[in-house]
Design a protein around this motif. Structure first.
Motif, PDB file in Angstrom:
ATOM      1  N   ALA A 182      46.225  42.310  26.213  1.00 58.02           N
ATOM      2  CA  ALA A 182      45.719  43.691  26.578  1.00 58.02           C
ATOM      3  C   ALA A 182      46.780  43.811  27.832  1.00 58.02           C
ATOM      4  O   ALA A 182      47.036  42.627  28.676  1.00 58.02           O
ATOM      5  N   GLU A 183      47.199  44.802  27.973  1.00 60.29           N
ATOM      6  CA  GLU A 183      48.176  45.271  29.144  1.00 60.29           C
ATOM      7  C   GLU A 183      47.681  45.022  30.563  1.00 60.29           C
ATOM      8  O   GLU A 183      48.349  44.909  31.384  1.00 60.29           O
ATOM      9  N   TYR A 184      46.406  45.347  30.662  1.00 57.16           N
ATOM     10  CA  TYR A 184      45.910  45.147  31.995  1.00 57.16           C
ATOM     11  C   TYR A 184      45.804  43.525  32.720  1.00 57.16           C
ATOM     12  O   TYR A 184      45.955  43.314  33.975  1.00 57.16           O
ATOM     13  N   LEU A 186      48.508  41.812  31.593  1.00 60.37           N
ATOM     14  CA  LEU A 186      49.868  41.669  31.924  1.00 60.37           C
ATOM     15  C   LEU A 186      50.191  42.362  33.246  1.00 60.37           C
ATOM     16  O   LEU A 186      50.970  41.915  34.264  1.00 60.37           O
ATOM     17  N   ALA A 187      49.402  43.560  33.716  1.00 58.76           N
ATOM     18  CA  ALA A 187      49.365  44.010  34.956  1.00 58.76           C
ATOM     19  C   ALA A 187      48.991  43.025  36.148  1.00 58.76           C
ATOM     20  O   ALA A 187      49.548  43.150  37.103  1.00 58.76           O
ATOM     21  N   ARG A 189      48.949  40.149  36.087  1.00 57.37           N
ATOM     22  CA  ARG A 189      50.244  38.918  36.407  1.00 57.37           C
ATOM     23  C   ARG A 189      51.086  39.653  37.354  1.00 57.37           C
ATOM     24  O   ARG A 189      51.698  39.084  38.100  1.00 57.37           O
ATOM     25  N   ALA A 190      51.632  40.834  36.716  1.00 52.70           N
ATOM     26  CA  ALA A 190      52.782  41.610  37.505  1.00 52.70           C
ATOM     27  C   ALA A 190      52.403  41.772  38.951  1.00 52.70           C
ATOM     28  O   ALA A 190      53.174  41.809  39.848  1.00 52.70           O
ATOM     29  N   LEU A 191      51.115  41.875  39.352  1.00 57.20           N
ATOM     30  CA  LEU A 191      50.790  42.127  40.622  1.00 57.20           C
ATOM     31  C   LEU A 191      50.600  40.900  41.341  1.00 57.20           C
ATOM     32  O   LEU A 191      49.897  40.856  42.479  1.00 57.20           O
ATOM     33  N   GLY A 192      50.844  39.959  40.697  1.00 59.03           N
ATOM     34  CA  GLY A 192      50.526  38.425  41.369  1.00 59.03           C
ATOM     35  C   GLY A 192      49.401  37.893  41.449  1.00 59.03           C
ATOM     36  O   GLY A 192      49.355  36.827  42.338  1.00 59.03           O
ATOM     37  N   PHE A 193      48.395  38.335  40.776  1.00 56.44           N
ATOM     38  CA  PHE A 193      47.027  37.715  40.830  1.00 56.44           C
ATOM     39  C   PHE A 193      47.038  36.213  40.266  1.00 56.44           C
ATOM     40  O   PHE A 193      47.828  36.060  39.382  1.00 56.44           O
ATOM     41  N   ARG A 197      41.784  34.373  39.514  1.00 55.12           N
ATOM     42  CA  ARG A 197      41.347  35.464  39.845  1.00 55.12           C
ATOM     43  C   ARG A 197      41.398  36.411  38.255  1.00 55.12           C
ATOM     44  O   ARG A 197      40.401  36.817  37.997  1.00 55.12           O
ATOM     45  N   ARG A 201      37.982  37.607  37.006  1.00 51.97           N
ATOM     46  CA  ARG A 201      37.729  38.993  37.132  1.00 51.97           C
ATOM     47  C   ARG A 201      38.152  39.889  36.043  1.00 51.97           C
ATOM     48  O   ARG A 201      37.565  40.838  35.928  1.00 51.97           O
ATOM     49  N   HIS A 202      39.036  39.369  35.162  1.00 51.30           N
ATOM     50  CA  HIS A 202      39.685  40.392  34.363  1.00 51.30           C
ATOM     51  C   HIS A 202      39.323  39.949  32.720  1.00 51.30           C
ATOM     52  O   HIS A 202      39.232  40.638  31.968  1.00 51.30           O
ATOM     53  N   PRO A 205      34.728  38.985  32.311  1.00 53.66           N
ATOM     54  CA  PRO A 205      33.883  40.264  31.965  1.00 53.66           C
ATOM     55  C   PRO A 205      33.955  40.842  30.885  1.00 53.66           C
ATOM     56  O   PRO A 205      33.371  41.538  30.500  1.00 53.66           O
ATOM     57  N   ASN A 206      35.197  40.766  30.231  1.00 49.96           N
ATOM     58  CA  ASN A 206      35.471  41.595  29.087  1.00 49.96           C
ATOM     59  C   ASN A 206      34.948  40.913  27.929  1.00 49.96           C
ATOM     60  O   ASN A 206      35.288  41.336  26.688  1.00 49.96           O
TER      61      ASN A 206
END
Lengths: 290, 332, 335
Positions: A182-184, A186-187, A189-193, A197, A201-202, A205-206
């Motif tokens: 899912a792109e979130y 990827l997002a 990772r792009a945000l450096g999480f 985490r 967190r991502h 839960p899903n």
């Protein structure tokens, strides 16, 4: 569009739950299951106030008495009140079973998530381990572990956890593989999480819902397994009351004092049905929510 | 000429496909797929550069490689004096505050379990930008910046339309106050009436925040309004790069010309009867020798089949990778 | 030119947890043989549902379709499922949106093309069916069809899969093809090829084509007539040149204004979007469904259901102010 989980989570038509559902509707079934369970759990905790007897109290002269107003479920060959023992056993059996779903769920989820998220060597290592564990039939593995460790509470926990974690790991890994794309993610990772985490967190839960749905059906099987192990003499040592040991102890009296075997057996069936109804109901509710 | 904000040199990305035991036994080694093939370009501060290509062109891989969401096989990406590809973990985290990305699919680019507030607050927290009341204020600011009401913060992605989700994704990217934004097909998955809203928003944000943008798209018409320069990619390489005006008025690469002709014009009085480009893109597992476009090019000759053309400069700010570019001057 | 489709007041209601939802409302249009009618709308406009309603293929259990959908002299809305299966594939062929998923991955291409032929009794033997399939594949531009008959879909590219879908649609010589976004999932250059192929085939075989799309460019290049859908209703129908030069509905005008163009003389720096969002079908505005976003809405627009009426010969519009729009365009053009 959200990805649909690829593990088919169908209903487990256990113990007549589909019949009940047809009779009183899906909502009714779930409520009935919950009600029965609450009554049983409540009774198990309130046992000291419900019955005047002590589960370990022997009365050899009053043994093998059929159900009466004095002894609702009769007495066993040691003169112990069966109703009392069934109630005390309820607390033990239910808490063991609950924990024996919780531990595999946690262990399986962690390992499955690591395998799915990182892929590569971790994936191979974990999944080949899963394959090894899955190769053993559930009860055989549980029996084997207890045989090695000796009977006792801890052995039961370890045995059932080792026997049960691999299914959760498989489910979780499959779900994680889907969610990972899912792109979130990827997002994130792009945000450096950090990976930790992202997983906590991502990802988790899903993917939790299919695992809960599976746990709902698993708990019934676990109850049956704990009672089976107890029946085979691998449960908690006597004189601790558990349904399985009670049935085992009573099997020689099955024709002369049927209540010793049958009534604990009915308790097991009742708990199984109610868990099945409740589990199905929760599973449906979760599925519809998605 | 001021030095560019970002200088990409020789960026290459090759994927190895697992082959299976037979390939290993016969000693052939895994199959390789080259998604990016020696891509070089410069991006100047404050400009909007669009990269256009169809599937398989490598444009998405390019965007992701810049943010190291895919690790390139070779090349350098100079950004403010540092090679992004060589950064280790801690400096990379700092660099991630400068370069951000907005994604294509509004339906999967937001975590469905987190409210908008939680999504944005997490970014601010992880990067140590703001917590508590200051974070809440910043969240309200970000939502305002992308044209969403402050009440949106407490709702979940499923309550929003595709266009609104794209805006939330933009807000998330802007939370770290980047100076460089990569937009990976930002409007491909939303309706036409919303595309214009999002494109206008990007133009506004560039003006207000002084952003530099790399926009990846498959539709030339969509980027016409927003781009300063446009680059066209085919099969992992840049085949033409020019200012927006020149790309649309006088494209010189046969593929660019084909792309422009292929887009159906919303003008019934100008019906196009001939197919713009025949044939199909070649398989990336079996790349053609020489110029990758020669299999579909009306001007292909022997040289095209053997020698890969390099980017040659036609005018300042107009480069083209075609051996026969002197023949491609006619374009309507 | 025979009248193939005469649709009047077709309405489809689907049950949802929040109550019945009208996804297609009062669909009315005609289609003749040899004609391509474009059905244009954005997501949620109901255009895909409309197509499925025509053939009784609404993917929601217990949905109801009312109104009239005459195919030649049969009312499709009133036919039984058995009767509909005889029409589907044989008289009316439908091409669904995603070509790659329209093909069964475990069946060979040849079998997928011949399946309908054999089911509808177009050919008698498998051999006949296969040679017909080869001819069809050649007709749609698949190279080396004899050898590719026994390939699987994963061996074909997206564009080739779409050609196979077209061949399968033509297999039983249908009179009408419904193409639901046939090019949306394809690259621009392949889209161009497929679209021109489809139009050429339609013209050469004299078929009727109902082309569903969200792309005004596709409509302009291929359709003689256009119907614009918004929030489940048709808001405008006209011949293509008329619609593009002088729309009779503000939504159509809005769509035309916000599409980026490659060839306009004025180099406007901004596109003009349509403000707001399409309405939730479960919570429609009173009166005209477009009025909350409409630049020329008046009080009258908030009242009552707005009928689809004839605003000029051969033109229908659901806008109360269609004549004002026509007048303004005339003023602009003649100025």
């Amino acid at each position: 569009m959200t990805e649909t989980p690829i593990i088919p989570t169908g209903r487990l038509p256990l113990l007549g739950s589909s019949v009940v559902r047809r009779l009183i509707g899906q909502r009714g079934a779930m409520v009935a299951g919950a009600a029965i369970l609450i009554v049983i759990i409540g009774a198990s905790f309130l046992a000291p106030w419900i019955t005047p007897y002590d589960p370990l109290d022997q009365n050899l002269r009053g043994g093998l008495k059929p159900p009466s107003w004095e002894h609702l479920f009769g007495t066993d060959n040691f003169g112990r009140d069966i109703f009392t023992r069934v109630l005390y056993a309820a607390k033990i059996d239910l808490s063991i079973s609950f924990l024996c779903v919780l531990f595999p769920w946690v262990l399986g989820t962690i390992l499955g998530a690591l395998a799915g998220y990182f892929g590569g060597f971790a994936d191979t290592l974990i999944m080949r381990t899963v394959d090894t564990f899955t190769a053993f039939p559930f009860l055989i593995m549980a029996i084997g572990v207890i045989a090695v460790l000796g009977p006792g509470m801890t052995s039961i926990y370890i045995a059932l956890t080792l026997a049960g974690w691999s299914m959760y790991a498989r489910i979780v890994r499959a779900e994680v593989l889907v969610v990972k794309r899912a792109e979130y993610i990827l997002a994130a990772r792009a945000l450096g999480f950090s990976h930790a985490r992202i997983i906590a967190r991502h990802v988790l839960p899903n993917i939790i819902t299919p695992t809960i749905i599976f746990a709902m059906t698993d708990i019934v099987l676990v109850i049956l397994s704990t009672t089976t192990l107890a029946f085979l003499g691998l449960g908690l040592p006597p004189p601790t009351p558990t349904w399985g040991t009670m049935i085992s102890e009573g099997k020689s009296f099955i024709f002369t004092a049927w209540w010793i075997v049958t009534l604990p057996g009915l308790a097991i069936v009742l708990v199984g049905i109610s868990l099945s109804l409740l589990g199905d109901g929760i599973a449906d509710w979760l599925r519809n929510r998605e | 000429m001021t030095s560019p904000l970002m200088d990409i040199r020789g960026l290459t990305k090759t994927f190895s496909l697992p082959g299976g035991p037979l390939r290993r036994l016969t000693g052939r080694g895994p199959r390789k797929l080259t998604a990016l093939n020696d891509v070089s370009l410069q991006i100047h501060e404050g400009e909007i550069l669009s990269i256009v290509g169809e599937s398989g062109s490598g444009k998405t891989t390019l965007g992701r490689a810049l943010l190291r969401l895919e690790e390139p096989t070779a090349g350098e990406v100079d950004f403010r004096g540092q090679d992004l590809l060589k950064l280790s973990h801690v400096p990379l985290l700092a660099a991630r505050r400068e370069l951000q990305m907005i994604f294509q699919d509004p339906w999967s680019s937001l975590n469905p379990r987190l409210s908008i507030r939680q999504t944005l607050a997490e970014v601010l927290y992880v990067h140590g930008i703001a917590t508590g009341a200051r974070a809440q204020a910043r969240i309200a600011e970000l939502l305002n910046l992308v044209g969403l009401p402050p009440e949106a913060a407490d709702r979940y992605p499923r309550h929003f339309s595709g266009g609104q989700r794209q805006r939330i994704g933009i807000a998330r990217a802007l939370a770290v106050a980047p100076s460089f934004l990569v937009a990976d097909e930002p409007v491909s998955a939303v309706d036409v009436s919303v595309q214009a809203q999002i494109m206008n928003l990007l133009i506004d944000l560039r003006a207000r925040l002084g952003l530099t943008m790399l926009i990846i798209a498959h539709d030339l018409s969509v980027v016409r309004y927003i781009s300063d320069r446009v680059g066209v990619m085919y099969f992992g390489r840049i085949v033409e790069m020019a200012t927006s005006d020149r790309i649309f008025s006088s494209p010189r690469h046969p593929y660019t010309q084909g792309l422009l002709r292929a887009a159906p014009r919303p003008d019934p009085s100008r019906l196009s009867t001939t197919v713009a480009i025949h044939g199909e893109p070649p398989s990336p597992l079996n790349p053609p020798k020489g110029c990758a476009f020669h299999t579909r090019c009306p001007w292909a000759d022997a040289r095209c089949r053997t020698e890969t053309p390099a980017l040659t400069e036609l005018h300042s700010d107009h480069t083209v990778a075609c051996h026969n570019h002197d023949q491609t001057t006619e374009f309507t | 030119m025979t009248l193939l489709l005469d649709i009047r007041g077709l309405t489809t209601v689907i049950p949802t947890r929040k109550g019945p939802l009208t996804v297609v409302d009062d669909l009315t249009f005609t289609l003749e043989s040899g004609q391509c009618l474009g059905l244009v709308g954005e997501s949620g406009s109901g255009k895909s549902m409309a197509c499925r309603s025509l053939l009784g293929l609404v993917p929601v259990a217990d949905s109801t379709t009312s109104g009239q959908a005459l195919y030649k002299s049969n009312d499709l809305a009133k036919l039984s499922e058995t009767a509909l299966t005889k029409i589907r594939g044989r008289e009316i062929a439908m091409m669904v949106q995603d070509a790659v998923s329209a093909l069964n991955p475990v069946w060979r291409i040849g079998d997928q093309i011949t399946e309908a032929m054999l089911a509808h009794g177009i050919t008698r033997t498998r051999g006949e069916a296969r040679s017909r399939a080869v001819a069809l594949m050649r007709q749609v531009g698949i190279p080396d069809p004899e050898n590719r008959l026994d390939d699987y879909p994963h061996q074909f590219s997206g564009g080739m899969c779409q050609r196979v879908v077209i061949a399968a649609a033509l297999a039983c010589n249908p009179q009408l093809i419904i193409a639901d976004e046939p090019t949306t999932a394809l690259d621009v250059t392949v889209q161009d090829q497929i679209l021109k192929l489809l139009i050429a085939l339609q013209r050469d075989l004299g078929l009727g084509l109902l082309l569903v799309t969200h792309d005004m460019g596709v409509v302009a290049q291929s359709c003689q007539r256009v119907a614009v859908m918004y929030a489940g209703q048709i808001v405008e129908i006209a011949d293509t040149p008329d619609l593009f030069t002088a729309p009779h509905h503000p939504y159509t005008q809005g769509l035309l204004d916000c599409i980026p163009r490659l060839d306009t003389a004025e180099d406007s720096l901004r596109l003009t979007p349509i403000n707001g969002m399409p309405p939730d079908l479960a919570d429609l505005p009173r009166g005209c469904r477009f009025h909350p976003r409409c630049p020329i809405a008046t009080e009258a627009c908030r009242e009552g259901p707005i009928p689809l009426r004839e605003t000029a010969p051969g033109r229908l519009s659901r806008c109360l102010r269609a004549e004002d729009m026509a007048a303004r365009t005339l003023a602009r053009v003649s100025a």
